[in-house]
Design an enzyme around this catalytic site. Structure first.
Site, mmCIF file in Angstrom:
data_model
loop_
_atom_site.group_PDB
_atom_site.id
_atom_site.type_symbol
_atom_site.label_atom_id
_atom_site.label_comp_id
_atom_site.label_asym_id
_atom_site.label_seq_id
_atom_site.Cartn_x
_atom_site.Cartn_y
_atom_site.Cartn_z
ATOM 1 C CB CYS A 112 82.097 123.675 87.305
ATOM 2 S SG CYS A 112 81.113 124.170 88.727
ATOM 3 C CD GLU A 151 85.625 120.790 88.169
ATOM 4 O OE1 GLU A 151 86.126 120.684 89.290
ATOM 5 O OE2 GLU A 151 84.996 121.816 87.798
ATOM 6 N NE ARG A 169 91.561 129.922 93.088
ATOM 7 C CZ ARG A 169 90.347 129.551 92.728
ATOM 8 N NH1 ARG A 169 89.513 129.033 93.599
ATOM 9 N NH2 ARG A 169 89.948 129.703 91.474
ATOM 10 C CB CYS A 215 81.377 122.047 93.294
ATOM 11 S SG CYS A 215 80.467 121.880 91.740
ATOM 12 C CB CYS A 252 81.650 118.959 89.311
ATOM 13 S SG CYS A 252 81.568 120.542 88.452
ATOM 14 C CE1 TYR A 272 67.430 110.246 92.613
ATOM 15 C CE2 TYR A 272 68.804 111.019 90.808
ATOM 16 C CZ TYR A 272 67.590 110.587 91.268
ATOM 17 O OH TYR A 272 66.533 110.477 90.424
#
Length: 127
Positions: A54, A56, A82, A88, A91, A125
């Site tokens: 991605c 990021e 957009r 996501c 990321c 996590y």
């Protein structure tokens, strides 16, 4: 929280880079990150059916390559008008693991807001 001036700078950089992406299906998202020295590092995603990185994550690598000491904020924007998009889940987890204090630009109906990455991944996590 409303974006500060540096936050607005990183949002504008991501949106500007996204506008340059054109019709290449391999690069559909741009990201920008700002470091503690005020330097903005830009990147684009590398789409691949195996799950290419991605934008990021590429931006984190670009900043690391430039020797960025600490990252303050990150924003991503999509091609085709957009605009600002949230990261996501993958990321979010990487950002939390590597930069737990980073602020992330999130689009809302009232305009962009900055949120600590930990708020975007409740009950995350921890390794």
């Amino acid at each position: 929280m409303r974006p500060s001036e540096p936050d607005q700078q990183v949002i504008a950089a991501a949106e500007a880079r996204a506008r340059t992406l054109g019709e290449n299906a391999n690069h559909t998202v741009a990201a920008a990150v700002i470091d503690i020295d005020g330097r903005v590092h830009e990147a684009v995603n590398v789409f691949h059916f195996t799950g290419g990185p991605c934008a990021e994550l590429v931006a984190l690598g670009v900043a690391a390559t430039a020797g960025a000491p600490r990252l303050l904020a990150i924003a991503a924007a999509g091609d085709g008008g957009r605009g600002l998009i949230p990261p996501c889940g993958r990321c979010r987890q990487v950002l939390l693991d590597q930069h737990p204090d980073i602020l992330v630009a999130i689009p809302t109906a009232d305009g962009p807001v900055m949120r600590p990455v930990g708020e975007l991944l409740p009950d995350a996590y921890f390794r």
